[in-house]
Design an enzyme around this catalytic site. Structure first.
Site, short mmCIF file in Angstrom:
data_model
loop_
_atom_site.label_atom_id
_atom_site.label_comp_id
_atom_site.label_asym_id
_atom_site.label_seq_id
_atom_site.Cartn_x
_atom_site.Cartn_y
_atom_site.Cartn_z
N ASP A 67 -9.68 -4.17 -5.06
CA ASP A 67 -9.08 -3.27 -4.08
C ASP A 67 -9.82 -1.93 -4.08
OD1 ASP A 67 -7.41 -1.68 -2.48
OD2 ASP A 67 -5.63 -2.77 -3.13
N HIS B 198 -8.00 -5.09 -0.96
CA HIS B 198 -6.76 -4.52 -0.47
C HIS B 198 -6.02 -5.45 0.49
CE1 HIS B 198 -4.19 -1.03 -0.16
NE2 HIS B 198 -4.20 -1.08 1.15
N SER C 59 0.84 -1.19 0.00
CA SER C 59 0.00 0.00 0.00
C SER C 59 0.89 1.25 0.00
CB SER C 59 -0.96 -0.03 1.19
OG SER C 59 -1.98 0.91 1.04
#
Length: 685
Positions: A622, A657, A537
């Site tokens: 995501d 995610h 991320s």
């Protein structure tokens, strides 16, 4: 030679502030996730990854078996007493998901299953429970589910007396749900269907249609997140308003759900605070005239008058006030000094205090589940890089400690076989960067021969703590040194550490990470030719910046769900998170921010040079970093890189995610990363 799949170029000119960028892969930005050409290419990339890794399929499977072999098949959490019931979750056998259960009054009573995640997950490739809340009369359960990975939740209800599933269903929510005291009213948050920002708080009455729900609050400022909660004494409902540099709270008496939420204190620029309630007093952790936060208290009627706030714990330049808990006659503080946690207990009636004791020189300690203000003991979650996760209970007044549970590592784990260390590395600008290290003692020599796995994040003030990881043993037992670089942008050294790694100082995060790599090799912790780095991320942004700036330092890189198309994403207000994060990264609609962000954006700075071996992973659904960011990045890297090193791209077509949702399925993704790194070492032999 196996060739990577072809992806076409379709140039698009992007112009802002008189500056033009040519984006050959902009066309991959399909938010519908249904374009057949894109889906076919993603599948082809997965097939390519499998083909390149085929010679190491036995290693990958062996690693997977190692990883799942360290998961205790039959396990449960420590039961927590809340409103007359003991709540816990348990796993059984090969089940991917937990069973949520409770027992009335004593643990000797029969078990009542609230939710069986395995049954609920049937027919879904992805499954996640977002939030659960039991009504105050203990008779009704509200919970939320996501079956896609997009973090869009549906709320369901269950009668716990009969086991009946109610017909009420709340769609398009953030997953948060809170009961009022009447046991028939709940509050929840609707999401914007495009940006996925939770911005509307609704009141729902059981037995009515969702279309009849009453809007009680709507957030007009798109830079704020909205959350809902209830105070620990169950008396007050809260709406939390949070942005990067500003936080506020609105209150409503839980016994009057049809009333109006009122501001505890009007919002103020650069003022962040949170509150807790004890009897008639509200305690406030605030950064008002306190960079590292201090603790104040006030009666509710005077909350909007800061001159009436009374100081409980003063601000200290060298101590970060991270969290606090209130009990009937005790205040418990979670603080950090020089990156080391400490937990202090202060008796409210006498002012006497003591500090809780821990065993390791480098560790993490946080509050565990402590739902009741009447409890005589406080529960603490403790871990270190050589100590598995442990739940302790401490007597609030004597400090006596009892270990309730330590996470078991099947297959055997001997802590004395491993060593951990905290050191400081001097960055290029003279700043001292903390680093947490762990290694296996019989596989380590400080002579520059060990492979290094270096991890980092460095954003949002989030600290990657030096916790224990059973998964990490697969690397340590093979001779790796594992390092966490606590770079600027995190908060391990307090709020100034965060401020020094965001917006116009973001590049500090990247140079810190690079400086740590160089120092660990120079000081003999690592073989400079066997250095691997990983981040996800915002940590994936870190990886993208690092490989542009210092690619020669790394043999292999793992970038998981990486935020790499910084400028284009932050110019698109229709995407999730964009508007909320202007205070984190900057707003590229402003030229100064645009120029600075453009100077480090990984996608925009890909250049014709050699790059390390790289594994890039993402999830099709995501909701935080859209899959097309890493997709575009990989396409551009393939075009520009001048080496023959591996560049693999893997998309989980059924996840978001956080990757796969099951406790065993998650390990397949980690096994791929570890196998990729180990295969590169194998090729050096």
């Amino acid at each position: 030679m196996i060739k990577p799949p072809f992806v076409k170029k379709q140039p698009r000119t992007l112009e802002h502030h008189g500056h033009q960028r040519i984006d050959d892969y902009y066309w991959l930005r399909d938010d519908s996730r249904e374009d057949p050409e894109i889906l076919s290419w993603l599948k082809a990339e997965n097939d390519y990854t499998d083909a390149v890794m085929a010679p190491y399929a036995p290693l990958r499977e062996s690693l997977y078996q190692e990883l799942i072999g360290r998961i205790k098949k039959d396990d449960s959490t420590v039961p927590v007493l809340d409103n007359g019931y003991w709540y816990y979750t348990r796993y059984s056998g090969d089940d991917e998901y937990p069973v949520h259960a409770r027992k009335a009054e004593t643990l000797d009573n029969p078990e009542e299953v609230l939710l069986d995640g395995n049954k609920l997950a049937e027919g879904h490739e992805f499954f996640s429970i977002g939030n659960m809340d039991v009504s105050l009369n203990n008779q009704l359960l509200a919970w939320s589910e996501d079956t896609v990975g997009r973090r869009i939740y549906t709320v369901y209800f269950k009668n716990l007396l009969t086991g009946e599933l109610l017909t009420d269903r709340l769609e398009q929510t953030t997953g948060d749900v809170v009961w009022a005291a009447d046991n028939r009213t709940v509050f929840y948050i609707r999401q914007d269907p495009q940006t996925l920002l939770g911005y509307q708080v609704f009141r729902h009455t059981l037995g009515t249609e969702q279309k009849e729900d009453v809007l009680v609050y709507e957030e007009q400022d798109k830079s704020f997140y909205t959350g809902i909660d209830r105070t620990r004494d169950d008396s007050t409902l809260l709406i939390n308003h949070d942005s990067t540099t500003q936080c506020a709270v609105s209150l409503l008496d839980a016994t009057t759900p049809e009333g109006n939420f009122t501001a505890f204190l009007p919002r103020e620029a650069n003022h962040e605070y949170d509150i807790a309630k004890l009897d008639d007093w509200y305690y406030i952790r605030t950064n008002w005239q306190a960079t590292n936060f201090r603790l104040m208290k006030v009666k509710k009627a005077q909350s909007a008058d800061k001159s009436a706030w009374q100081e409980v714990i003063p601000h200290r330049d060298n101590v970060y006030l991270e969290d606090y808990l209130l009990f009937k006659d005790a205040l418990v503080l979670n603080e950090k000094e020089n990156g080391i946690p400490r937990i202090r207990v202060i008796q409210l009636s006498t002012g006497k205090e003591h500090q809780l004791s821990f065993d390791d020189p480098v560790f993490v300690a946080h509050f565990s589940a402590n739902p009741s203000v009447d409890a005589p003991r406080v529960r603490i979650w403790y871990s270190s890089m050589t100590t598995p996760d442990t739940i302790y209970e401490y007597d609030l007044f004597t400090g006596e400690r009892e270990q309730l549970k330590q996470k078991e590592v099947p297959g055997g784990f001997t802590p004395s076989n491993y060593a951990s260390e905290r050191l400081f590395v001097t960055a290029t600008d003279g700043t001292e960067i903390p680093v947490s290290l762990v290694w296996r003692t019989d596989r380590f020599s400080k002579d520059g021969t060990n492979p290094l796995y270096q991890y980092g994040y460095g954003a949002y003030g989030y600290t990657i703590e030096p916790y224990f990881s059973a998964n990490r043993l697969s690397l340590l037992d093979r001779g790796f040194v594992y390092a966490i670089a606590h770079i600027r942008g995190g908060q391990i050294l307090g709020r100034p550490w965060y401020e020094a790694g965001r917006q116009q100082q973001k590049r500090n995060s990247f140079t810190d990470f690079i400086d740590v790599t160089r120092a660990l090799a120079a000081e003999g912790y690592a073989d400079k030719n066997k250095v691997f780095a990983s981040g996800g991320s915002a940590g994936g942004l870190l990886m993208g910046a690092v490989v542009n700036m210092a690619p020669e330092l790394y043999l292999g890189i793992n970038a998981d769900v990486p935020f790499v198309d910084v400028v284009t994403t932050m110019l698109d207000e229709s995407l999730p998170l964009t508007t909320n994060e202007y205070d984190e990264w900057g707003n590229p609609n402003n030229k100064t921010d645009y120029d600075y962000m453009l100077s480090y954006s990984p996608y925009d700075n890909v250049q014709r040079q050699d790059y390390p071996n790289m594994l890039v992973t993402t999830g099709l659904h995501d909701s935080q970093v859209q899959y097309f960011e890493p997709a575009k990045w990989v396409a551009k890297l393939r075009e520009y890189k001048t080496d023959d090193n591996k560049l693999l791209f893997y998309t989980n077509m059924e996840a978001g995610h956080g990757g796969a949702s099951g406790r065993y399925q998650q390990q397949k993704e980690l096994a791929l990363e570890y196998a990729f790194f180990l295969s590169l070492l194998d090729q050096l032999q």
